[in-house]
Write a protein that holds these residues in place. Sequence first.
Motif, short mmCIF file in Angstrom:
data_model
loop_
_atom_site.label_atom_id
_atom_site.label_comp_id
_atom_site.label_asym_id
_atom_site.label_seq_id
_atom_site.Cartn_x
_atom_site.Cartn_y
_atom_site.Cartn_z
N UNK A 26 10.57 6.02 -10.61
CA UNK A 26 10.98 7.28 -9.99
C UNK A 26 10.10 7.70 -8.83
N UNK A 27 8.85 7.25 -8.77
CA UNK A 27 7.96 7.62 -7.67
C UNK A 27 8.04 6.62 -6.51
N UNK A 51 0.79 -1.23 0.00
CA UNK A 51 0.00 0.00 0.00
C UNK A 51 0.82 1.27 0.00
N UNK A 52 0.23 2.32 0.56
CA UNK A 52 0.85 3.64 0.55
C UNK A 52 0.86 4.23 1.95
N UNK A 53 1.69 5.22 2.12
CA UNK A 53 1.77 5.95 3.38
C UNK A 53 1.50 7.43 3.10
N UNK A 54 1.31 8.20 4.15
CA UNK A 54 1.08 9.63 3.98
C UNK A 54 2.32 10.31 3.43
N UNK A 55 2.14 11.12 2.40
CA UNK A 55 3.25 11.88 1.83
C UNK A 55 3.35 13.22 2.56
N UNK A 70 -2.51 15.79 2.21
CA UNK A 70 -1.93 16.27 0.95
C UNK A 70 -1.17 15.17 0.21
N UNK A 71 -1.85 14.09 -0.09
CA UNK A 71 -1.27 13.07 -0.95
C UNK A 71 -0.69 11.87 -0.23
N UNK A 72 -0.34 10.86 -1.03
CA UNK A 72 0.21 9.62 -0.51
C UNK A 72 1.48 9.27 -1.28
N UNK A 73 2.26 8.38 -0.70
CA UNK A 73 3.48 7.89 -1.34
C UNK A 73 3.54 6.38 -1.16
N UNK A 74 4.15 5.71 -2.11
CA UNK A 74 4.28 4.25 -2.02
C UNK A 74 5.02 3.86 -0.74
N UNK A 75 4.60 2.77 -0.14
CA UNK A 75 5.24 2.28 1.08
C UNK A 75 6.75 2.13 0.85
N UNK A 76 7.52 2.57 1.82
CA UNK A 76 8.97 2.55 1.70
C UNK A 76 9.59 1.19 1.56
N UNK A 77 8.84 0.12 1.83
CA UNK A 77 9.40 -1.23 1.70
C UNK A 77 9.79 -1.51 0.25
#
Length: 468
Positions: free
Chosen positions: A294-295, A118-122, A277-284
């Motif tokens: 790149x994202x 999943x994603x985490x908070x950006x 204000x958006x999400x980012x891919x899980x750092x794993x």
Amino acid sequence: MALTPQLSPKPRVLIVGGGYAGLYVAKNLEKQVKARGGVVTIVDPLPYMTYQPFLPEVVGGHIEPRHAVVDRRTHLKASEHVIGKVVKVEHARKTATVQTEDGSEFEIPYQDIVMTAGATTRTFPIPGLAEAGIGLKAIEEAEALRNQILERIEAASTMTDVEEKRRALTFVVVGGGFAGIETIAEMEDIIRATIAKNPRLAQSDARIVLVEAMGRIMPEVSEDQALGVVDHLKTRGIEVLLNTSLSSAEDNLMKLINMQDKSDAGEFYADTLVWTAGVAANGVAKKTDFPVEERGRIEVTPTLQVSDGDGGVLEGAWGCGDVCAVPDLTGAGPGGFCVPNAQHAGRQAKRLAANLLAVRFGAGPVEEYVHKSLGAVAGFGVGKGVGNPLGVKISGLPAWLAHRGYHVMAMPMFERKARIFTGWLNELVWGRDTTAVENLDRPHNAFLEAAGGTPQVGRFESKKALAK
């Protein structure tokens, strides 16, 4: 490296992340894999999946927090469950390293791996944001936000200092996407409903502010619909600040900047700051030996197999959901990829499970994932909303009904759907529950006091003490 817990020695399908996509992958795989002599293992830091589209309704008091989550052990009885965080994936060795809450680590071998973290908070490096803000990606955040809103209103009703009262009754949401708009609308609803019950406060005492860095909100709907939503929010007393960004939140002083000319856009104090204000891919994703774009998302093919980075696929490696860059074969997705939402995640999970069974056991054909978006709907509180399901523009009551109807259908497990639906019926009969649950951050204070100890102070008491 700690000793490995007692896990099944059977050939393993390891699912990294038990959110919406991971839950559905496991649901579609567990019995089939078990029947063929294998085991499905899910690794996640939490024992439950959170249905994130319902978090604003949890804030608004329409849904009980526990009803917006799905306990995986209850509903995935044929799977193996590990509570921990995957901190490394070495696909060359077909091994994942798991870290438990106490910091110990152990390795889990696998035959197939499915990346659905999943994603985490950006976030951005804004001074004071970490201390003053709260996100809205977890059920704990939704419940804490609801209780903070109710607590601040009650506390403000006894305050004599004008500035302190104004600060307590100022509520800020940063981010004008679906999550931010639904959240601030639900916040406005519960703020007004709670103040109406308190004779020491007036509705004009509350200040609710939306901050959005872009020139428009809700890119998922048409521009005219987005403008209509802005007008709607303003009629409810919500300040909408477009082309505006938060530059600092130190000591809960919100400093704003105009994004067009980078000029000062004002400042004010607020005890409640919500960041959507958006999400980012899980750092794993970056802790694997898989190709990452790149994202920060894992590169996968339209068949939801992890790419080898050279036009082929890695054997035994799969991925879908927000942590992966899944090609959108309809051509509608930004940059050619599927947007990160539950609509795609659930459908990708089912296709991934079918393809994995086909590759591993010859159970059917391998097919590419193709799904044309059904549109989007958002709820802004009872009877209010906006959307474009199947390309049809709707607003108000029809949009709100479509929002609730779609999401209760998309909520995993019939038992969860029933709990949510009956909760809505209870609200219809008895009204919104505006009861705050106090002291969740220090639940042992009552016992400490009874035992002669010194109770711990909470967030706001600590700030007052520091100020003095």
